[in-house]
Design a protein around this motif. Structure first.
Motif, PDB file in Angstrom:
ATOM      1  N   SER A 137      48.667  41.075  39.492  1.00  0.00           N
ATOM      2  CA  SER A 137      47.949  42.166  39.258  1.00  0.00           C
ATOM      3  C   SER A 137      49.236  43.256  39.898  1.00  0.00           C
ATOM      4  O   SER A 137      49.581  42.217  40.919  1.00  0.00           O
ATOM      5  CB  SER A 137      46.518  43.038  40.006  1.00  0.00           C
ATOM      6  OG  SER A 137      46.312  44.032  40.099  1.00  0.00           O
ATOM      7  N   THR A 138      48.989  44.104  39.792  1.00  0.00           N
ATOM      8  CA  THR A 138      50.044  45.198  40.228  1.00  0.00           C
ATOM      9  C   THR A 138      49.097  44.903  41.847  1.00  0.00           C
ATOM     10  O   THR A 138      49.997  45.295  42.493  1.00  0.00           O
ATOM     11  CB  THR A 138      50.230  46.576  39.595  1.00  0.00           C
ATOM     12  OG1 THR A 138      48.347  46.723  39.252  1.00  0.00           O
ATOM     13  CG2 THR A 138      50.731  46.194  38.520  1.00  0.00           C
ATOM     14  N   ALA A 139      48.196  44.925  41.840  1.00  0.00           N
ATOM     15  CA  ALA A 139      47.551  45.049  43.374  1.00  0.00           C
ATOM     16  C   ALA A 139      48.256  44.387  44.376  1.00  0.00           C
ATOM     17  O   ALA A 139      47.796  43.857  45.268  1.00  0.00           O
ATOM     18  CB  ALA A 139      46.218  45.330  42.815  1.00  0.00           C
ATOM     19  N   VAL A 149      41.625  43.067  50.058  1.00  0.00           N
ATOM     20  CA  VAL A 149      41.317  41.245  49.963  1.00  0.00           C
ATOM     21  C   VAL A 149      41.456  40.933  48.206  1.00  0.00           C
ATOM     22  O   VAL A 149      42.709  40.035  48.196  1.00  0.00           O
ATOM     23  CB  VAL A 149      39.915  40.726  50.426  1.00  0.00           C
ATOM     24  CG1 VAL A 149      39.428  39.000  49.469  1.00  0.00           C
ATOM     25  CG2 VAL A 149      39.967  40.500  51.671  1.00  0.00           C
ATOM     26  N   TYR A 150      41.333  41.451  47.427  1.00  0.00           N
ATOM     27  CA  TYR A 150      41.432  41.777  45.902  1.00  0.00           C
ATOM     28  C   TYR A 150      43.100  41.402  45.935  1.00  0.00           C
ATOM     29  O   TYR A 150      43.830  40.732  45.172  1.00  0.00           O
ATOM     30  CB  TYR A 150      40.989  42.648  45.626  1.00  0.00           C
ATOM     31  CG  TYR A 150      42.006  42.519  44.076  1.00  0.00           C
ATOM     32  CD1 TYR A 150      40.634  41.699  43.128  1.00  0.00           C
ATOM     33  CD2 TYR A 150      41.883  43.618  42.694  1.00  0.00           C
ATOM     34  CE1 TYR A 150      41.636  41.331  41.429  1.00  0.00           C
ATOM     35  CE2 TYR A 150      42.691  43.444  41.680  1.00  0.00           C
ATOM     36  CZ  TYR A 150      42.318  41.937  40.648  1.00  0.00           C
ATOM     37  OH  TYR A 150      43.101  42.314  40.017  1.00  0.00           O
ATOM     38  N   GLY A 151      44.180  42.909  46.520  1.00  0.00           N
ATOM     39  CA  GLY A 151      44.918  42.446  46.174  1.00  0.00           C
ATOM     40  C   GLY A 151      46.233  41.366  46.781  1.00  0.00           C
ATOM     41  O   GLY A 151      46.923  40.355  46.620  1.00  0.00           O
ATOM     42  N   GLU A 187      35.203  44.669  31.611  1.00  0.00           N
ATOM     43  CA  GLU A 187      34.056  45.243  32.591  1.00  0.00           C
ATOM     44  C   GLU A 187      34.807  45.209  34.466  1.00  0.00           C
ATOM     45  O   GLU A 187      33.675  44.883  35.348  1.00  0.00           O
ATOM     46  CB  GLU A 187      32.797  44.019  32.378  1.00  0.00           C
ATOM     47  CG  GLU A 187      32.884  43.429  31.040  1.00  0.00           C
ATOM     48  CD  GLU A 187      31.785  42.922  31.319  1.00  0.00           C
ATOM     49  OE1 GLU A 187      31.791  41.880  31.937  1.00  0.00           O
ATOM     50  OE2 GLU A 187      31.337  42.231  29.901  1.00  0.00           O
ATOM     51  N   PHE A 188      36.275  44.940  34.417  1.00  0.00           N
ATOM     52  CA  PHE A 188      36.222  44.699  35.801  1.00  0.00           C
ATOM     53  C   PHE A 188      35.690  45.882  36.945  1.00  0.00           C
ATOM     54  O   PHE A 188      35.358  45.387  38.011  1.00  0.00           O
ATOM     55  CB  PHE A 188      37.773  45.188  35.317  1.00  0.00           C
ATOM     56  CG  PHE A 188      38.919  44.797  36.769  1.00  0.00           C
ATOM     57  CD1 PHE A 188      38.629  43.643  37.380  1.00  0.00           C
ATOM     58  CD2 PHE A 188      38.743  46.121  37.655  1.00  0.00           C
ATOM     59  CE1 PHE A 188      39.241  43.694  38.401  1.00  0.00           C
ATOM     60  CE2 PHE A 188      39.604  45.836  38.834  1.00  0.00           C
ATOM     61  CZ  PHE A 188      39.950  44.727  39.014  1.00  0.00           C
ATOM     62  N   SER A 189      36.069  47.142  36.092  1.00  0.00           N
ATOM     63  CA  SER A 189      35.862  48.548  37.057  1.00  0.00           C
ATOM     64  C   SER A 189      33.913  48.149  38.186  1.00  0.00           C
ATOM     65  O   SER A 189      33.376  48.680  38.584  1.00  0.00           O
ATOM     66  CB  SER A 189      35.845  49.792  37.426  1.00  0.00           C
ATOM     67  OG  SER A 189      37.246  49.189  37.108  1.00  0.00           O
TER      68      SER A 189
HETATM   69  C1  8X3 Z   1      43.681  45.409  38.818  1.00  0.00           C
HETATM   70  C2  8X3 Z   1      44.180  46.668  39.099  1.00  0.00           C
HETATM   71  O1  8X3 Z   1      44.937  48.743  40.790  1.00  0.00           O
HETATM   72  O2  8X3 Z   1      42.409  48.178  40.014  1.00  0.00           O
HETATM   73  O3  8X3 Z   1      43.743  44.408  39.013  1.00  0.00           O
HETATM   74  O4  8X3 Z   1      43.764  47.246  41.210  1.00  0.00           O
HETATM   75  S1  8X3 Z   1      43.713  47.267  40.747  1.00  0.00           S
END
Ligand code: 8X3
Ligand code: NDP
Length: 251
Positions: A137-139, A149-151, A187-189
């Motif tokens: 991800s760009t994150a 933590v996601y990033g 469904e990510f968000s």
């Molecule tokens: C998902 C993109 O910018 O919501 O990986 O983290 S972002």
């Protein structure tokens, strides 16, 4: 003509994984479509006899390790692994986060991807033939508030992919880390904001974000690249998104 026949996609019940599995099957690939929600996979598999639905939680190390022995013979020789299953949970600042949510992200985005790779890579190396596409991800490259933590998990995916390719340098096995930016119609968000669909939709308000079909088309193209060429790293943003610069807090 692609070099590959059989592809295993994790997180194929929704979003990118669903679109990747569907497009690859339409283009003649045999696809093992994995996720936890069996009914969603069943609906996907009804679209093409090239798709084999397989209920799998990537965080379940034992189930992942024995996956090859559970697949029908014609789906066992996995040429391509698309490590796509993943999630973000909340966008709170680190000091407001729940440690259980951090654990779930680490267990899915890092450990799950590692278990899948550990289970499927040896047979690729043995056959000197294969391709691992890791969805980063760009994150993982660009910090933002609440990305903590996601990033971090996606930064792991990026560096692990580079190290993996380095370990594979004497083989024909390819590795790509594919890093999408803002991408709607998944469904990510909704998952990130715990089913608060208004909040989830607001992420994409007045934007023309990329969609799952863009990522699926990119994967289809990656699989068509010639044997001598490895795409190490790919970052894709919609035109409406770009770098934000550094933040300065003034007194
Ligand atoms: C998902 C993109 O910018 O919501 O990986 O983290 S972002
Ligand atoms: P979705 O929420 O639409 O899909 C996520 C998929 O992952 C679902 O199929 C879900 O299936 C699966 N999944 C989650 N946890 C597990 C688990 N423990 N075991 C097996 N499967 C699991 O999200 P996206 O399609 O948007 O995201 C796909 C990937 O792309 C993720 O890695 C995400 O981090 C990444 N990404 C997303 C971006 C975006 O803006 N949408 C941008 C950049 C990267 P089920 O619940 O049925 O198990």
């Amino acid at each position: 003509m692609s070099l590959y026949n059989t592809v295993l996609v994790t997180g194929a019940s929704a979003g990118f994984g669903y679109a990747i599995a569907e497009l690859l099957a339409t283009n003649g690939y045999k696809v093992v479509a994995c996720a936890r929600r069996a009914e969603k996979l069943k609906a996907l598999a009804a679209k093409s006899s090239n798709i084999y639905p397989f209920e799998l939680d990537v965080t379940d190390e034992k189930s992942v390790e024995s996956i090859l022995s559970k697949l029908p013979a014609e789906f066992q020789k996995i040429d391509v692994l698309v490590n796509n299953a993943g999630l973000a949970l909340s966008q709170d600042k680190a000091f407001d986060c729940k440690v259980d949510e951090w654990k779930t992200m680490v267990n899915t985005n890092i450990n799950g991807l590692l278990y899948m790779t550990h289970a499927l890579l040896p047979q690729m190396v043995k056959r000197n033939h294969g391709y691992i596409i890791n969805i980063g991800s760009t994150a993982g490259c660009w910090p933002y508030t609440g990305g903590n933590v996601y990033g971090g998990t996606k930064a792991f995916v990026e560096q692990f992919s580079r190290n993996l390719r380095t370990d594979l340098k004497e083989t024909a096995v390819k590795v790509t880390v594919l890093k999408p930016g803002l991408c709607g119609n998944t469904e990510f968000s909704n998952v990130r904001f715990h089913g608060d669909s208004a909040k989830a939709e607001s992420v994409y308000t007045d934007t023309r974000s990329i969609g799952p079909e863009d990522i699926a088309n990119t994967v289809l193209w990656l699989l068509s690249t010639p044997a001598h060429m490895n795409v190490n790293d790919m970052e894709i943003m919609p035109v409406c998104q770009t770098y934000g610069g550094l933040a300065v807090t003034r007194k």
